[in-house]
Scaffold this motif. Structure first.
Motif, PDB file in Angstrom:
ATOM      1  N   PRO A 111     -57.690 -32.572   8.306  1.00 15.38           N
ATOM      2  CA  PRO A 111     -58.718 -31.976   9.169  1.00 15.38           C
ATOM      3  C   PRO A 111     -59.375 -30.728   8.567  1.00 15.38           C
ATOM      4  N   ALA A 112     -58.637 -29.953   7.796  1.00 15.21           N
ATOM      5  CA  ALA A 112     -59.197 -28.733   7.196  1.00 15.21           C
ATOM      6  C   ALA A 112     -60.289 -29.054   6.183  1.00 15.21           C
ATOM      7  N   ALA A 113     -60.263 -30.234   5.593  1.00 13.65           N
ATOM      8  CA  ALA A 113     -61.289 -30.607   4.612  1.00 13.65           C
ATOM      9  C   ALA A 113     -62.658 -30.649   5.273  1.00 13.65           C
ATOM     10  N   ARG A 114     -62.760 -31.278   6.419  1.00 11.65           N
ATOM     11  CA  ARG A 114     -64.042 -31.356   7.138  1.00 11.65           C
ATOM     12  C   ARG A 114     -64.433 -30.015   7.745  1.00 11.65           C
ATOM     13  N   MET A 115     -63.454 -29.274   8.253  1.00 11.65           N
ATOM     14  CA  MET A 115     -63.750 -27.958   8.807  1.00 11.65           C
ATOM     15  C   MET A 115     -64.290 -27.042   7.716  1.00 11.65           C
ATOM     16  N   GLY A 116     -63.827 -27.238   6.487  1.00 12.08           N
ATOM     17  CA  GLY A 116     -64.270 -26.418   5.377  1.00 12.08           C
ATOM     18  C   GLY A 116     -65.756 -26.524   5.100  1.00 12.08           C
ATOM     19  N   GLU A 117     -66.347 -27.671   5.397  1.00 10.34           N
ATOM     20  CA  GLU A 117     -67.794 -27.827   5.194  1.00 10.34           C
ATOM     21  C   GLU A 117     -68.566 -26.815   6.043  1.00 10.34           C
ATOM     22  N   GLU A 118     -68.152 -26.661   7.271  1.00 10.47           N
ATOM     23  CA  GLU A 118     -68.822 -25.722   8.176  1.00 10.47           C
ATOM     24  C   GLU A 118     -68.502 -24.269   7.834  1.00 10.47           C
ATOM     25  N   LEU A 119     -67.274 -24.021   7.393  1.00 12.42           N
ATOM     26  CA  LEU A 119     -66.817 -22.645   7.186  1.00 12.42           C
ATOM     27  C   LEU A 119     -66.918 -22.189   5.728  1.00 12.42           C
ATOM     28  N   GLY A 120     -67.302 -23.092   4.826  1.00  8.80           N
ATOM     29  CA  GLY A 120     -67.483 -22.724   3.430  1.00  8.80           C
ATOM     30  C   GLY A 120     -66.213 -22.627   2.615  1.00  8.80           C
ATOM     31  N   TRP A 121     -65.156 -23.310   3.038  1.00  6.44           N
ATOM     32  CA  TRP A 121     -63.939 -23.284   2.233  1.00  6.44           C
ATOM     33  C   TRP A 121     -63.666 -24.657   1.652  1.00  6.44           C
ATOM     34  N   GLY A 122     -62.773 -24.738   0.683  1.00  6.62           N
ATOM     35  CA  GLY A 122     -62.423 -26.000   0.049  1.00  6.62           C
ATOM     36  C   GLY A 122     -60.919 -26.165  -0.049  1.00  6.62           C
ATOM     37  N   ILE A 123     -60.520 -27.271  -0.636  1.00  5.42           N
ATOM     38  CA  ILE A 123     -59.109 -27.574  -0.842  1.00  5.42           C
ATOM     39  C   ILE A 123     -58.875 -27.674  -2.343  1.00  5.42           C
ATOM     40  N   GLU A 124     -57.838 -27.024  -2.807  1.00  5.56           N
ATOM     41  CA  GLU A 124     -57.472 -27.085  -4.224  1.00  5.56           C
ATOM     42  C   GLU A 124     -56.269 -28.003  -4.379  1.00  5.56           C
ATOM     43  N   LEU A 125     -56.327 -28.885  -5.356  1.00  2.82           N
ATOM     44  CA  LEU A 125     -55.230 -29.814  -5.612  1.00  2.82           C
ATOM     45  C   LEU A 125     -54.561 -29.455  -6.935  1.00  2.82           C
ATOM     46  N   ARG A 126     -53.230 -29.375  -6.928  1.00  3.35           N
ATOM     47  CA  ARG A 126     -52.469 -29.099  -8.152  1.00  3.35           C
ATOM     48  C   ARG A 126     -51.253 -30.009  -8.208  1.00  3.35           C
ATOM     49  N   PRO A 127     -50.961 -30.547  -9.392  1.00  6.17           N
ATOM     50  CA  PRO A 127     -49.708 -31.302  -9.525  1.00  6.17           C
ATOM     51  C   PRO A 127     -48.540 -30.328  -9.580  1.00  6.17           C
ATOM     52  N   MET A 128     -47.389 -30.770  -9.132  1.00  6.11           N
ATOM     53  CA  MET A 128     -46.191 -29.936  -9.227  1.00  6.11           C
ATOM     54  C   MET A 128     -45.573 -30.113 -10.602  1.00  6.11           C
ATOM     55  N   ASP A 129     -45.070 -29.005 -11.144  1.00  2.00           N
ATOM     56  CA  ASP A 129     -44.336 -29.079 -12.406  1.00  2.00           C
ATOM     57  C   ASP A 129     -43.020 -29.796 -12.154  1.00  2.00           C
ATOM     58  N   TYR A 130     -42.594 -30.584 -13.120  1.00  2.00           N
ATOM     59  CA  TYR A 130     -41.326 -31.288 -13.002  1.00  2.00           C
ATOM     60  C   TYR A 130     -40.185 -30.319 -13.263  1.00  2.00           C
ATOM     61  N   CYS A 131     -39.222 -30.300 -12.405  1.00  2.00           N
ATOM     62  CA  CYS A 131     -38.056 -29.435 -12.564  1.00  2.00           C
ATOM     63  C   CYS A 131     -36.810 -30.266 -12.260  1.00  2.00           C
ATOM     64  N   PRO A 132     -36.029 -30.628 -13.290  1.00  2.00           N
ATOM     65  CA  PRO A 132     -34.833 -31.458 -13.053  1.00  2.00           C
ATOM     66  C   PRO A 132     -33.870 -30.864 -12.032  1.00  2.00           C
ATOM     67  N   ALA A 133     -33.693 -29.541 -12.026  1.00  2.00           N
ATOM     68  CA  ALA A 133     -32.751 -28.931 -11.078  1.00  2.00           C
ATOM     69  C   ALA A 133     -33.204 -29.150  -9.642  1.00  2.00           C
ATOM     70  N   ILE A 134     -34.505 -29.070  -9.391  1.00  2.00           N
ATOM     71  CA  ILE A 134     -35.017 -29.303  -8.042  1.00  2.00           C
ATOM     72  C   ILE A 134     -34.810 -30.763  -7.656  1.00  2.00           C
ATOM     73  N   ARG A 135     -35.091 -31.677  -8.590  1.00  2.00           N
ATOM     74  CA  ARG A 135     -34.877 -33.106  -8.294  1.00  2.00           C
ATOM     75  C   ARG A 135     -33.421 -33.392  -7.985  1.00  2.00           C
ATOM     76  N   GLU A 136     -32.483 -32.774  -8.728  1.00  2.00           N
ATOM     77  CA  GLU A 136     -31.055 -32.981  -8.478  1.00  2.00           C
ATOM     78  C   GLU A 136     -30.674 -32.430  -7.103  1.00  2.00           C
ATOM     79  N   ALA A 137     -31.177 -31.248  -6.758  1.00  2.00           N
ATOM     80  CA  ALA A 137     -30.880 -30.661  -5.455  1.00  2.00           C
ATOM     81  C   ALA A 137     -31.449 -31.519  -4.330  1.00  2.00           C
ATOM     82  N   GLU A 138     -32.650 -32.023  -4.529  1.00  2.00           N
ATOM     83  CA  GLU A 138     -33.277 -32.889  -3.543  1.00  2.00           C
ATOM     84  C   GLU A 138     -32.449 -34.151  -3.340  1.00  2.00           C
ATOM     85  N   ALA A 139     -31.985 -34.761  -4.437  1.00  2.00           N
ATOM     86  CA  ALA A 139     -31.168 -35.982  -4.349  1.00  2.00           C
ATOM     87  C   ALA A 139     -29.853 -35.699  -3.628  1.00  2.00           C
ATOM     88  N   ALA A 140     -29.266 -34.530  -3.861  1.00  2.00           N
ATOM     89  CA  ALA A 140     -28.007 -34.171  -3.195  1.00  2.00           C
ATOM     90  C   ALA A 140     -28.210 -34.006  -1.699  1.00  2.00           C
TER      91      ALA A 140
END
Length: 100
Positions: free
Chosen positions: A68-97
């Motif tokens: 919903p914020a994407a469409r609201m941004g047209e009226e309010l002049g804001w946008g959405i920034e997209l970034r990939p997450m860096d791969y972190c093995p420790a985070i993946r291991e913690a998530e799996a646990a």
């Protein structure tokens, strides 16, 4: 309802550090505009963060354009920034646990 739908579809996931590679998107005159970014000369701030799981930038743009914020941004002049997450093995291991 957007958050509930994304969680039910398995597209909302957890948080982590952000990569420097990114794309910015906004709607202008009803059309989606996607550019490389961010740029040092901008004076934009982060208003919130949503972590989604997508196979590539194209899929991420499609999902983010539904927020919903994407469409609201047209009226309010804001946008959405997209970034990939860096791969972190420790985070993946913690998530799996946590899942098991």
């Amino acid at each position: 309802s957007f958050d509930a739908e994304m969680q039910a579809a398995g597209e909302v996931t957890w948080g982590g550090s952000l990569s420097w590679d990114s794309k910015s998107m906004r709607f202008k005159d009803g059309k989606l505009i996607v550019t490389d970014g961010p740029f040092a000369e901008t004076k934009e701030v982060v208003g919130g963060v949503v972590i989604i799981e997508a196979p590539d930038f194209d899929a991420a743009v499609k999902l983010a354009s539904l927020h919903p914020a994407a469409r609201m941004g047209e009226e309010l002049g804001w946008g959405i920034e997209l970034r990939p997450m860096d791969y972190c093995p420790a985070i993946r291991e913690a998530e799996a646990a946590c899942i098991s």
